[in-house]
Write a protein that holds these residues in place. Structure first.
Motif, short mmCIF file in Angstrom:
data_model
loop_
_atom_site.label_atom_id
_atom_site.label_comp_id
_atom_site.label_asym_id
_atom_site.label_seq_id
_atom_site.Cartn_x
_atom_site.Cartn_y
_atom_site.Cartn_z
N CYS A 3 2.73 -3.17 5.15
CA CYS A 3 4.02 -2.56 5.52
C CYS A 3 3.72 -1.31 6.35
O CYS A 3 2.61 -1.17 6.87
CB CYS A 3 4.86 -2.25 4.28
SG CYS A 3 4.12 -1.07 3.13
N LEU A 4 4.67 -0.43 6.48
CA LEU A 4 4.46 0.75 7.32
C LEU A 4 3.62 1.82 6.61
O LEU A 4 2.60 2.27 7.12
CB LEU A 4 5.83 1.32 7.74
CG LEU A 4 5.83 2.67 8.47
CD1 LEU A 4 5.05 2.60 9.77
CD2 LEU A 4 7.26 3.13 8.73
N GLY A 5 4.07 2.23 5.43
CA GLY A 5 3.42 3.36 4.77
C GLY A 5 2.38 3.00 3.73
O GLY A 5 1.60 3.84 3.30
N ASN A 6 2.39 1.73 3.31
CA ASN A 6 1.52 1.25 2.22
C ASN A 6 1.70 2.10 0.95
O ASN A 6 0.75 2.37 0.22
CB ASN A 6 0.04 1.22 2.64
CG ASN A 6 -0.89 0.52 1.65
OD1 ASN A 6 -2.04 0.90 1.49
ND2 ASN A 6 -0.41 -0.50 0.97
N ILE A 7 2.96 2.49 0.71
CA ILE A 7 3.26 3.16 -0.56
C ILE A 7 4.46 2.52 -1.28
O ILE A 7 4.70 2.84 -2.43
CB ILE A 7 3.49 4.69 -0.41
CG1 ILE A 7 4.57 4.98 0.63
CG2 ILE A 7 2.19 5.40 -0.10
CD1 ILE A 7 5.02 6.45 0.61
N CYS A 8 5.20 1.64 -0.61
CA CYS A 8 6.35 1.00 -1.27
C CYS A 8 6.21 -0.52 -1.30
O CYS A 8 5.80 -1.10 -2.31
CB CYS A 8 7.66 1.39 -0.60
SG CYS A 8 8.01 3.17 -0.63
N ARG A 9 6.55 -1.18 -0.18
CA ARG A 9 6.65 -2.64 -0.19
C ARG A 9 5.32 -3.35 -0.37
O ARG A 9 5.20 -4.25 -1.22
CB ARG A 9 7.34 -3.13 1.09
CG ARG A 9 8.79 -2.73 1.17
CD ARG A 9 9.33 -2.88 2.59
NE ARG A 9 8.68 -1.95 3.51
CZ ARG A 9 8.86 -1.92 4.81
NH1 ARG A 9 9.66 -2.82 5.37
NH2 ARG A 9 8.26 -1.02 5.56
N TYR A 38 0.02 7.51 7.50
CA TYR A 38 0.81 8.69 7.07
C TYR A 38 0.51 9.11 5.64
O TYR A 38 0.58 10.28 5.29
CB TYR A 38 2.32 8.40 7.12
CG TYR A 38 2.91 8.02 8.45
CD1 TYR A 38 2.34 8.44 9.64
CD2 TYR A 38 4.07 7.24 8.49
CE1 TYR A 38 2.91 8.07 10.85
CE2 TYR A 38 4.64 6.88 9.71
CZ TYR A 38 4.05 7.29 10.89
OH TYR A 38 4.61 6.92 12.07
N HIS A 39 0.25 8.12 4.79
CA HIS A 39 0.11 8.42 3.35
C HIS A 39 -1.28 8.09 2.82
O HIS A 39 -1.46 7.86 1.63
CB HIS A 39 1.18 7.66 2.56
CG HIS A 39 2.57 8.08 2.91
ND1 HIS A 39 3.19 9.17 2.32
CD2 HIS A 39 3.44 7.60 3.82
CE1 HIS A 39 4.39 9.31 2.86
NE2 HIS A 39 4.57 8.38 3.76
N ASP A 119 13.04 -1.73 4.14
CA ASP A 119 12.28 -0.53 3.78
C ASP A 119 13.08 0.27 2.74
O ASP A 119 14.19 0.72 3.04
CB ASP A 119 12.08 0.29 5.06
CG ASP A 119 11.18 1.47 4.84
OD1 ASP A 119 10.96 1.85 3.68
OD2 ASP A 119 10.71 2.03 5.84
N PRO A 120 12.55 0.45 1.53
CA PRO A 120 13.32 1.14 0.48
C PRO A 120 13.09 2.65 0.47
O PRO A 120 13.64 3.36 -0.37
CB PRO A 120 12.76 0.53 -0.81
CG PRO A 120 11.31 0.30 -0.47
CD PRO A 120 11.25 -0.01 1.01
N TRP A 121 12.30 3.15 1.41
CA TRP A 121 11.87 4.55 1.42
C TRP A 121 13.05 5.52 1.38
O TRP A 121 13.03 6.52 0.68
CB TRP A 121 11.02 4.77 2.67
CG TRP A 121 10.63 6.17 3.00
CD1 TRP A 121 11.12 6.95 4.02
CD2 TRP A 121 9.65 6.97 2.34
NE1 TRP A 121 10.51 8.16 4.04
CE2 TRP A 121 9.59 8.22 3.01
CE3 TRP A 121 8.81 6.76 1.25
CZ2 TRP A 121 8.74 9.24 2.63
CZ3 TRP A 121 7.95 7.78 0.87
CH2 TRP A 121 7.93 9.00 1.56
P1 4NP Z 1 6.69 1.27 3.03
O1 4NP Z 1 7.80 2.43 3.04
O2 4NP Z 1 6.40 0.93 4.48
O3 4NP Z 1 7.34 0.15 2.29
O4 4NP Z 1 5.47 1.85 2.31
C1 4NP Z 1 7.66 3.60 3.78
C2 4NP Z 1 6.95 4.65 3.27
C3 4NP Z 1 6.83 5.83 4.00
C4 4NP Z 1 7.44 5.94 5.23
C5 4NP Z 1 8.15 4.88 5.74
C6 4NP Z 1 8.26 3.70 5.02
N1 4NP Z 1 7.33 7.15 5.97
O5 4NP Z 1 7.93 7.24 7.05
O6 4NP Z 1 6.62 8.07 5.54
#
Ligand code: 4NP
Length: 150
Positions: A3-9, A38-39, A119-121
């Motif tokens: 996913c984008l951040g590798n902290i949620c999905r 980013y994370h 994206d649930p962020w």
């Molecule tokens: P993820 O969610 O891609 O499901 O991990 C996000 C987490 C962080 C960000 C965007 C999406 N961010 O912009 O920091």
């Protein structure tokens, strides 16, 4: 799982699939990564950890990392959560064979019209994460049906 951040999905997808696979004694190697760094080094989002805990799965062993070109050659299959991830990961592919490994995870449920995992962020409350869990639960069942021999 990407996913984008590798902290949620993708940590949720990784955790759900690993949980299911470990019960089947399969030797799949599963990992997750983000299209961004980013994370990097962080635990999954606390809301993702809480959601998974409600479903009996611990994901606190995971740490965020960005995807590398090495992942595209090493792993047999790369599942991305949405079309933006699909674009970014396809850009990294060096060969046709690598490109063919990459697909939207919800394609496992509906190959013709795959949904994006939202994206649930930015979501408030639990519902955004529950929706993600429910989608990934369905998709991972289908992946096991498709790829684990009877
Ligand atoms: P993820 O969610 O891609 O499901 O991990 C996000 C987490 C962080 C960000 C965007 C999406 N961010 O912009 O920091």
């Amino acid at each position: 799982m990407v996913c984008l951040g590798n902290i949620c999905r993708s940590p949720m997808a990784h955790g759900i699939l690993l949980h299911k696979i470990s019960k089947l004694k399969s030797d799949w190697e599963i990992d997750s990564a983000g299209t961004s760094g980013y994370h990097q080094g962080e635990l999954p989002d606390r809301r993702a950890i809480a959601c998974m805990k409600r479903h009996g799965i611990d994901i606190t062993y995971q740490r965020s990392r960005p995807i590398t070109v090495g992942d595209l050659s090493y792993y047999d299959r790369i599942f991305v959560m949405d079309r933006s991830n699909l674009h970014d990961v396809c850009e990294m592919a060096g060969t046709e064979a690598e490109l063919e490994k990459i697909s939207l995870i919800m394609g496992a449920v509906d190959e013709q019209h795959p949904e994006d995992v939202p994206d649930p962020w930015y979501s408030t409350g639990e519902q955004g994460f529950e929706t993600v869990y429910e989608m990934l639960d369905r998709a991972t069942d289908k992946l096991i049906e498709k790829y684990v021999p009877e």
